[in-house]
Design a protein around this motif. Structure first.
Motif, PDB file in Angstrom:
ATOM      1  N   GLY A  28       0.824  -1.203   0.000  1.00 34.60           N
ATOM      2  CA  GLY A  28       0.000   0.000   0.000  1.00 34.60           C
ATOM      3  C   GLY A  28       0.853   1.246   0.000  1.00 34.60           C
ATOM      4  N   VAL A  29       0.205   2.361   0.319  1.00 38.35           N
ATOM      5  CA  VAL A  29       0.884   3.650   0.387  1.00 38.35           C
ATOM      6  C   VAL A  29       0.860   4.100   1.835  1.00 38.35           C
ATOM      7  N   GLY A  30       2.013   4.500   2.334  1.00 37.80           N
ATOM      8  CA  GLY A  30       2.131   4.912   3.720  1.00 37.80           C
ATOM      9  C   GLY A  30       2.277   6.404   3.881  1.00 37.80           C
ATOM     10  N   PHE A  31       2.866   6.789   5.006  1.00 32.44           N
ATOM     11  CA  PHE A  31       3.077   8.184   5.369  1.00 32.44           C
ATOM     12  C   PHE A  31       3.941   8.888   4.316  1.00 32.44           C
ATOM     13  N   LEU A  32       3.602  10.104   3.977  1.00 31.39           N
ATOM     14  CA  LEU A  32       4.296  10.928   2.980  1.00 31.39           C
ATOM     15  C   LEU A  32       4.242  10.336   1.569  1.00 31.39           C
ATOM     16  N   GLY A  33       3.249   9.486   1.306  1.00 34.51           N
ATOM     17  CA  GLY A  33       3.081   8.929  -0.034  1.00 34.51           C
ATOM     18  C   GLY A  33       4.097   7.875  -0.414  1.00 34.51           C
ATOM     19  N   ARG A  34       4.765   7.287   0.568  1.00 34.21           N
ATOM     20  CA  ARG A  34       5.757   6.245   0.285  1.00 34.21           C
ATOM     21  C   ARG A  34       5.066   4.920   0.019  1.00 34.21           C
ATOM     22  N   ASP A  35       5.593   4.157  -0.930  1.00 31.51           N
ATOM     23  CA  ASP A  35       5.105   2.797  -1.151  1.00 31.51           C
ATOM     24  C   ASP A  35       5.604   1.923  -0.015  1.00 31.51           C
ATOM     25  N   VAL A  36       4.705   1.097   0.535  1.00 29.75           N
ATOM     26  CA  VAL A  36       5.018   0.291   1.714  1.00 29.75           C
ATOM     27  C   VAL A  36       4.630  -1.155   1.451  1.00 29.75           C
ATOM     28  N   VAL A  37       5.476  -2.079   1.926  1.00 37.33           N
ATOM     29  CA  VAL A  37       5.175  -3.509   1.884  1.00 37.33           C
ATOM     30  C   VAL A  37       5.285  -4.025   3.321  1.00 37.33           C
ATOM     31  N   ASN A  38       4.212  -4.662   3.813  1.00 33.44           N
ATOM     32  CA  ASN A  38       4.184  -5.215   5.169  1.00 33.44           C
ATOM     33  C   ASN A  38       4.203  -6.736   5.111  1.00 33.44           C
ATOM     34  N   TYR A  39       5.085  -7.331   5.912  1.00 36.23           N
ATOM     35  CA  TYR A  39       5.146  -8.788   6.085  1.00 36.23           C
ATOM     36  C   TYR A  39       4.761  -9.067   7.529  1.00 36.23           C
ATOM     37  N   GLU A  40       3.815 -10.002   7.750  1.00 33.89           N
ATOM     38  CA  GLU A  40       3.418 -10.344   9.114  1.00 33.89           C
ATOM     39  C   GLU A  40       3.317 -11.859   9.254  1.00 33.89           C
ATOM     40  N   TRP A  41       3.979 -12.381  10.293  1.00 36.26           N
ATOM     41  CA  TRP A  41       3.964 -13.805  10.575  1.00 36.26           C
ATOM     42  C   TRP A  41       2.897 -14.101  11.613  1.00 36.26           C
ATOM     43  N   CYS A  42       2.500 -15.356  11.705  1.00 37.28           N
ATOM     44  CA  CYS A  42       1.418 -15.742  12.622  1.00 37.28           C
ATOM     45  C   CYS A  42       1.805 -15.552  14.092  1.00 37.28           C
ATOM     46  N   GLY A  95       3.085 -12.924  15.299  1.00 35.05           N
ATOM     47  CA  GLY A  95       2.913 -11.522  15.646  1.00 35.05           C
ATOM     48  C   GLY A  95       4.077 -10.640  15.238  1.00 35.05           C
ATOM     49  N   PHE A  96       5.176 -11.212  14.762  1.00 30.85           N
ATOM     50  CA  PHE A  96       6.336 -10.423  14.328  1.00 30.85           C
ATOM     51  C   PHE A  96       6.042  -9.864  12.935  1.00 30.85           C
ATOM     52  N   SER A  97       6.397  -8.610  12.723  1.00 29.92           N
ATOM     53  CA  SER A  97       6.135  -8.014  11.409  1.00 29.92           C
ATOM     54  C   SER A  97       7.313  -7.169  10.946  1.00 29.92           C
ATOM     55  N   VAL A  98       7.422  -7.056   9.633  1.00 27.40           N
ATOM     56  CA  VAL A  98       8.464  -6.260   8.987  1.00 27.40           C
ATOM     57  C   VAL A  98       7.762  -5.317   8.014  1.00 27.40           C
ATOM     58  N   ARG A  99       8.090  -4.040   8.133  1.00 28.28           N
ATOM     59  CA  ARG A  99       7.508  -3.028   7.239  1.00 28.28           C
ATOM     60  C   ARG A  99       8.644  -2.417   6.423  1.00 28.28           C
ATOM     61  N   ILE A 100       8.532  -2.466   5.084  1.00 33.12           N
ATOM     62  CA  ILE A 100       9.545  -1.903   4.192  1.00 33.12           C
ATOM     63  C   ILE A 100       8.923  -0.708   3.480  1.00 33.12           C
ATOM     64  N   ALA A 101       9.500   0.479   3.721  1.00 37.00           N
ATOM     65  CA  ALA A 101       8.998   1.706   3.101  1.00 37.00           C
ATOM     66  C   ALA A 101      10.019   2.196   2.083  1.00 37.00           C
ATOM     67  N   PHE A 102       9.540   2.511   0.880  1.00 37.64           N
ATOM     68  CA  PHE A 102      10.393   3.018  -0.190  1.00 37.64           C
ATOM     69  C   PHE A 102      10.364   4.542  -0.161  1.00 37.64           C
ATOM     70  N   LYS A 103      11.502   5.151   0.119  1.00 42.39           N
ATOM     71  CA  LYS A 103      11.583   6.603   0.091  1.00 42.39           C
ATOM     72  C   LYS A 103      11.601   7.073  -1.363  1.00 42.39           C
ATOM     73  N   HIS A 104      11.275   8.346  -1.577  1.00 41.53           N
ATOM     74  CA  HIS A 104      11.251   8.887  -2.941  1.00 41.53           C
ATOM     75  C   HIS A 104      12.645   8.938  -3.560  1.00 41.53           C
ATOM     76  N   SER A 105      13.691   8.893  -2.737  1.00 45.51           N
ATOM     77  CA  SER A 105      15.069   8.885  -3.250  1.00 45.51           C
ATOM     78  C   SER A 105      15.486   7.501  -3.733  1.00 45.51           C
ATOM     79  N   GLY A 106      14.659   6.475  -3.456  1.00 46.04           N
ATOM     80  CA  GLY A 106      15.002   5.109  -3.847  1.00 46.04           C
ATOM     81  C   GLY A 106      15.549   4.293  -2.691  1.00 46.04           C
ATOM     82  N   ASP A 107      15.852   4.946  -1.565  1.00 41.48           N
ATOM     83  CA  ASP A 107      16.347   4.240  -0.386  1.00 41.48           C
ATOM     84  C   ASP A 107      15.186   3.577   0.359  1.00 41.48           C
ATOM     85  N   LEU A 108      15.528   2.672   1.287  1.00 40.40           N
ATOM     86  CA  LEU A 108      14.517   1.912   2.028  1.00 40.40           C
ATOM     87  C   LEU A 108      14.621   2.167   3.514  1.00 40.40           C
ATOM     88  N   ILE A 109      13.472   2.107   4.192  1.00 41.02           N
ATOM     89  CA  ILE A 109      13.430   2.099   5.651  1.00 41.02           C
ATOM     90  C   ILE A 109      12.755   0.790   6.051  1.00 41.02           C
TER      91      ILE A 109
END
Length: 148
Positions: free
Chosen positions: A112-126, A128-142
Motif C-alpha cells: 500500500g501507500v504509507g506516510f508521505l506517499g511512500r510505497d510500503v510492503v508489510n510482512y506479518e507472521w502468525c 505476531g512479528f512483522s516487517v515493514r519496508i517503506a520506499f523513500k522517494h530517493s530510492g532508499d529503504l526504511i
C-alpha cells in the motif's frame, strides 16, 4: 586529319588519362577508408553492444520497535532475505532481516501507500512479528521490525 582534330584527339586522350588516374586514386582511397571503417567496426563492436539494465542498490536503514524477540525462546534468530520489487525501477531488492525462531511458515504480505506517499510492503507472521519496508522517494529503504 587536321591540326584542330589532332589537338582535340590529344586533349581528349589526356583528359581521359587524367580522369582514369583520378578514378583509380579515388578507388584506392575509398578502399582504404572502407577497410579502416570495417576494422574500426570490428574492434568497437563490443563497446556498442547493448548493456544489461542496471538496478541501483538502495541504502537501507533499519529500525526496530518493541521487544527484541517475540517469543522469548532460547533459539537464535534466523537470518532471512526478503525479495521486494522496487515500485520505481521494478527491480528486485534483497532486504536482509533477522527473524525470531518462532516465525514459521510464510508471512502474509500487504502492499500500500504509507506516510508521505511512500510505497510500503508489510510482512506479518502468525507469531505476531512483522516487517515493514517503506520506499523513500530517493530510492532508499526504511525497514522497520515489530516484535511482541
Amino acid at each position: 586529319m587536321s591540326v584542330k582534330q589532332a589537338l582535340l584527339a590529344a586533349l581528349s586522350l589526356t583528359l581521359f588519362a587524367f580522369v582514369a588516374a583520378q578514378a583509380a586514386d579515388a578507388r584506392d582511397n575509398s578502399e582504404g577508408v572502407r577497410t579502416r571503417l570495417v576494422s574500426l567496426a570490428k574492434t568497437n563492436l563490443g563497446d556498442c553492444a547493448p548493456q544489461p539494465v542496471c538496478c541501483p542498490k538502495p541504502c537501507i536503514t533499519y529500525r526496530h520497535r518493541g521487544p527484541k524477540l517475540c517469543c522469548g525462546c532460547c533459539e537464535p534468530p534466523v537470518q532471512t532475505v526478503l525479495l521486494v520489487k522496487d515500485p520505481c525501477t521494478c527491480c528486485p531488492v534483497e532486504v536482509s532481516v533477522c527473524l525470531p525462531a518462532c516465525c514459521k511458515g510464510e508471512p502474509t504480505v500487504c502492499c500500500g501507500v504509507g506516510f508521505l506517499g511512500r510505497d510500503v510492503v508489510n510482512y506479518e507472521w502468525c507469531c505476531g512479528f512483522s516487517v515493514r519496508i517503506a520506499f523513500k522517494h530517493s530510492g532508499d529503504l526504511i525497514v522497520t521490525t515489530w516484535g511482541r
